[in-house]
Scaffold this motif. Structure first.
Motif, PDB file in Angstrom:
ATOM      1  N   THR A 273       0.861  -1.185   0.000  1.00  0.00           N
ATOM      2  CA  THR A 273       0.000   0.000   0.000  1.00  0.00           C
ATOM      3  C   THR A 273       0.899   1.237   0.000  1.00  0.00           C
ATOM      4  N   GLU A 274       0.285   2.384  -0.243  1.00  0.00           N
ATOM      5  CA  GLU A 274       1.070   3.620  -0.259  1.00  0.00           C
ATOM      6  C   GLU A 274       1.331   4.125   1.158  1.00  0.00           C
TER       7      GLU A 274
ATOM      8  N   THR B 254       5.393   3.160  -3.500  1.00  0.00           N
ATOM      9  CA  THR B 254       6.215   4.138  -4.204  1.00  0.00           C
ATOM     10  C   THR B 254       7.674   4.041  -3.773  1.00  0.00           C
ATOM     11  N   MET B 255       7.905   3.772  -2.507  1.00  0.00           N
ATOM     12  CA  MET B 255       9.270   3.594  -2.012  1.00  0.00           C
ATOM     13  C   MET B 255       9.934   2.391  -2.690  1.00  0.00           C
ATOM     14  N   ILE B 256       9.169   1.311  -2.842  1.00  0.00           N
ATOM     15  CA  ILE B 256       9.702   0.106  -3.491  1.00  0.00           C
ATOM     16  C   ILE B 256      10.076   0.408  -4.935  1.00  0.00           C
ATOM     17  N   LEU B 257       9.227   1.185  -5.613  1.00  0.00           N
ATOM     18  CA  LEU B 257       9.535   1.577  -6.988  1.00  0.00           C
ATOM     19  C   LEU B 257      10.842   2.361  -7.053  1.00  0.00           C
ATOM     20  N   LEU B 258      11.042   3.279  -6.128  1.00  0.00           N
ATOM     21  CA  LEU B 258      12.288   4.037  -6.094  1.00  0.00           C
ATOM     22  C   LEU B 258      13.481   3.135  -5.791  1.00  0.00           C
ATOM     23  N   GLY B 259      13.271   2.141  -4.914  1.00  0.00           N
ATOM     24  CA  GLY B 259      14.345   1.223  -4.574  1.00  0.00           C
ATOM     25  C   GLY B 259      14.833   0.428  -5.767  1.00  0.00           C
TER      26      GLY B 259
ATOM     27  N   TRP C 162      11.121   5.639 -14.198  1.00  0.00           N
ATOM     28  CA  TRP C 162      10.205   4.846 -15.017  1.00  0.00           C
ATOM     29  C   TRP C 162       8.846   5.551 -15.075  1.00  0.00           C
ATOM     30  N   PRO C 163       8.065   5.277 -16.088  1.00  0.00           N
ATOM     31  CA  PRO C 163       6.698   5.829 -16.127  1.00  0.00           C
ATOM     32  C   PRO C 163       5.889   5.444 -14.892  1.00  0.00           C
ATOM     33  N   GLU C 164       6.076   4.199 -14.435  1.00  0.00           N
ATOM     34  CA  GLU C 164       5.337   3.731 -13.257  1.00  0.00           C
ATOM     35  C   GLU C 164       5.731   4.527 -12.011  1.00  0.00           C
ATOM     36  N   THR C 165       7.004   4.876 -11.895  1.00  0.00           N
ATOM     37  CA  THR C 165       7.477   5.633 -10.735  1.00  0.00           C
ATOM     38  C   THR C 165       6.964   7.058 -10.769  1.00  0.00           C
ATOM     39  N   ILE C 166       6.965   7.669 -11.958  1.00  0.00           N
ATOM     40  CA  ILE C 166       6.452   9.034 -12.099  1.00  0.00           C
ATOM     41  C   ILE C 166       4.971   9.087 -11.720  1.00  0.00           C
ATOM     42  N   THR C 167       4.200   8.142 -12.219  1.00  0.00           N
ATOM     43  CA  THR C 167       2.770   8.101 -11.921  1.00  0.00           C
ATOM     44  C   THR C 167       2.524   7.956 -10.422  1.00  0.00           C
ATOM     45  N   ALA C 168       3.294   7.070  -9.785  1.00  0.00           N
ATOM     46  CA  ALA C 168       3.131   6.836  -8.345  1.00  0.00           C
ATOM     47  C   ALA C 168       3.486   8.087  -7.543  1.00  0.00           C
ATOM     48  N   LEU C 169       4.560   8.766  -7.925  1.00  0.00           N
ATOM     49  CA  LEU C 169       4.975   9.975  -7.201  1.00  0.00           C
ATOM     50  C   LEU C 169       3.962  11.097  -7.367  1.00  0.00           C
TER      51      LEU C 169
ATOM     52  N   ALA D  21       8.622  19.601   2.846  1.00  0.00           N
ATOM     53  CA  ALA D  21       9.823  19.405   2.042  1.00  0.00           C
ATOM     54  C   ALA D  21      10.081  17.941   1.708  1.00  0.00           C
ATOM     55  N   LEU D  22       9.842  17.031   2.676  1.00  0.00           N
ATOM     56  CA  LEU D  22      10.162  15.626   2.461  1.00  0.00           C
ATOM     57  C   LEU D  22       9.030  14.898   1.740  1.00  0.00           C
ATOM     58  N   VAL D  23       9.419  13.947   0.912  1.00  0.00           N
ATOM     59  CA  VAL D  23       8.433  13.182   0.151  1.00  0.00           C
ATOM     60  C   VAL D  23       7.683  12.213   1.054  1.00  0.00           C
ATOM     61  N   PHE D  24       8.420  11.526   1.925  1.00  0.00           N
ATOM     62  CA  PHE D  24       7.806  10.474   2.736  1.00  0.00           C
ATOM     63  C   PHE D  24       7.897  10.828   4.218  1.00  0.00           C
ATOM     64  N   VAL D  25       6.741  10.963   4.851  1.00  0.00           N
ATOM     65  CA  VAL D  25       6.656  11.314   6.266  1.00  0.00           C
ATOM     66  C   VAL D  25       5.614  10.417   6.920  1.00  0.00           C
ATOM     67  N   THR D  26       5.894   9.924   8.109  1.00  0.00           N
ATOM     68  CA  THR D  26       4.952   9.060   8.818  1.00  0.00           C
ATOM     69  C   THR D  26       3.771   9.880   9.334  1.00  0.00           C
ATOM     70  N   ARG D  27       2.782   9.195   9.853  1.00  0.00           N
ATOM     71  CA  ARG D  27       1.601   9.887  10.374  1.00  0.00           C
ATOM     72  C   ARG D  27       1.948  10.768  11.570  1.00  0.00           C
ATOM     73  N   TRP D  28       3.131  10.534  12.170  1.00  0.00           N
ATOM     74  CA  TRP D  28       3.575  11.338  13.305  1.00  0.00           C
ATOM     75  C   TRP D  28       4.482  12.487  12.856  1.00  0.00           C
ATOM     76  N   GLY D  29       4.611  12.650  11.540  1.00  0.00           N
ATOM     77  CA  GLY D  29       5.417  13.754  11.021  1.00  0.00           C
ATOM     78  C   GLY D  29       6.909  13.513  11.061  1.00  0.00           C
ATOM     79  N   GLN D  30       7.315  12.243  11.136  1.00  0.00           N
ATOM     80  CA  GLN D  30       8.732  11.896  11.199  1.00  0.00           C
ATOM     81  C   GLN D  30       9.172  11.217   9.896  1.00  0.00           C
ATOM     82  N   PRO D  31      10.474  11.325   9.538  1.00  0.00           N
ATOM     83  CA  PRO D  31      10.973  10.609   8.353  1.00  0.00           C
ATOM     84  C   PRO D  31      10.816   9.099   8.526  1.00  0.00           C
ATOM     85  N   TYR D  32      10.639   8.395   7.424  1.00  0.00           N
ATOM     86  CA  TYR D  32      10.494   6.942   7.494  1.00  0.00           C
ATOM     87  C   TYR D  32      11.802   6.253   7.871  1.00  0.00           C
ATOM     88  N   ALA D  33      12.917   6.812   7.497  1.00  0.00           N
ATOM     89  CA  ALA D  33      14.223   6.249   7.853  1.00  0.00           C
ATOM     90  C   ALA D  33      15.100   7.402   8.297  1.00  0.00           C
TER      91      ALA D  33
END
Length: 393
Positions: A208-209, A213-218, A259-266, A282-294
């Motif tokens: 799920t999102e 999208t992270m997996i696509l970037l990976g 990839w087209p798939e990555t652009i669409t997901a982003l 500023a950050l693309v990926f942030v948890t529900r608590w407002g923190q970076p995922y990694a």
């Protein structure tokens, strides 16, 4: 009754007198916060000794300097404290990661526990390090052992170069890191950290999102945990289909075709992404608590690592030692078949130490595009007459 007795024993002591400058820390040591950092001065049961150590070092510590040892006897604790303090300043300046410091701190604690914090450095002999190496080898592989040995050698080297000790420590012939051959053998004995194309498609189908999208970037660009955690929206040109984002771990510039798939997901995620805790977008990926995922480079204990582990467990493809970072291993492995390692390294953000790198001024976009297209073809079977869209077989 035993429980209450233990709890009572663990209770923090009161200050010996109201103006006592130190406070009892939960680690059972007297401590003080100086210039934003906690400094420890001795165990609870020796407040006078802790006070004496504080008074001896206070001037240097409050001035931001590493205290010099004036007693004439440099102890293992003196070396460890000075070394960790110096490395902590590099964390604060952004030169090294917090995780790197945490690993050094773990090594330092093991060193102090084994040799004794008050052991004089002049009293150390090669036999001490034979025993220490044996102790260090317990519970870790050869890579972990190498890191521990290197940490100890670095600490004592720092002490000598900083004039804390007047001669180098003699480690003896046995306190060395495992040989390169041994490290290669251990690596070859472990399962590969790569995913198959089927597994990558399964991950994309089930995620799920924003994990998908992270997996696509990976797999699209060899992104690791820290890359995802630090990725800013400003690095994207989704109209042109590129990311320009230096690798956080090395600061090496990277230019990655999407990839087209990555652009669409982003683009879809941008409409649903969250703000950071400070209200920044500023950050693309942030948890529900407002923190970076990694949060830190290579961090094992991050939201991204945990979410990815849940997904692989759900799919029944869990393998020891293979987490989200395995996507980076997979990209490198598959992309290497293009025989354009220079372009692969540019996308991965590897440091190029070759002489050729001094004369090379960039890699063409066509070469970069050819690399990611080859990996896309491998994942989705594009180019052999069969196309697997993300999430479908």
């Amino acid at each position: 009754m035993a429980k209450s007795t233990n709890a009572a024993a663990a209770q923090k002591p009161k200050k010996p007198y109201p103006s006592f400058p130190l406070f009892p820390h939960a680690t059972k040591r007297w401590a003080k916060k100086i210039r934003g950092k906690l400094v420890y001065f001795g165990p609870w049961d020796d407040w006078e000794g802790a006070l004496a150590r504080y008074e001896e070092q206070a001037g240097a510590l409050h001035a931001g300097r590493t205290p010099r040892v004036s007693t004439g006897v440099t102890t293992v604790a003196d070396v460890v404290n000075a070394f960790l303090s110096a490395k902590k300043s590099r964390v604060e300046s952004g030169e090294v990661s917090q995780r790197f410091w945490d690993e050094l701190h773990d090594v330092a604690e093991r060193l102090v526990d084994h040799l004794g914090r008050d052991r004089a450095v002049d009293d150390l002999a090669p036999a001490d390090f034979v025993d220490l190496r044996r102790k260090f080898a317990q519970g870790v592989g050869l890579i972990g052992l190498s890191k521990r040995i290197q940490g100890v050698r670095s600490a004592f080297k720092y002490a000598y170069e900083s004039d804390l000790i007047d001669r180098p420590v003699k480690f003896g012939p046995d306190f060395k890191k495992p040989s390169a051959k041994s490290l290669r053998s251990e690596k070859q004995s472990k399962p590969a950290k790569v995913f198959s194309a089927d597994e990558v498609r399964s991950l994309l189908a089930a995620a799920t999102e924003p994990l998908r999208t992270m997996i696509l970037l990976g797999i699209n660009g060899g992104f690791g945990n820290h890359d995802v955690g630090k990725l800013p929206w400003s690095s994207f040109d989704t109209d042109a289909g590129w990311i320009d984002f230096p690798r956080p771990k090395t600061a090496v510039p990277r230019r990655i075709p999407l990839w087209p798939e990555t652009i669409t997901a982003l683009e879809a995620w941008k409409d649903n992404c969250r703000l950071t805790k400070d209200g920044s977008g500023a950050l693309v990926f942030v948890t529900r608590w407002g923190q970076p995922y990694a949060k830190e480079a290579g961090s094992y204990d991050s939201t991204l690592s945990k979410e990815f582990a849940k997904l692989t467990k759900k799919l029944g493809i869990t393998r020891k030692g293979r987490g989200f970072y395995g996507l980076r291993h997979t990209f490198e492995t598959v992309a290497g078949d293009t025989a354009d390692q220079v372009a692969v390294n540019a996308i991965m953000g590897h440091v190029d130490m070759s002489m050729a790198a001094n004369y090379r001024h960039g890699v063409s976009d066509d070469r970069l595009r050819a690399v990611v297209d080859a990996v896309r073809g491998w994942v989705f079977c594009v180019g052999d007459g069969v196309t697997h869209a993300p999430g479908r077989d």
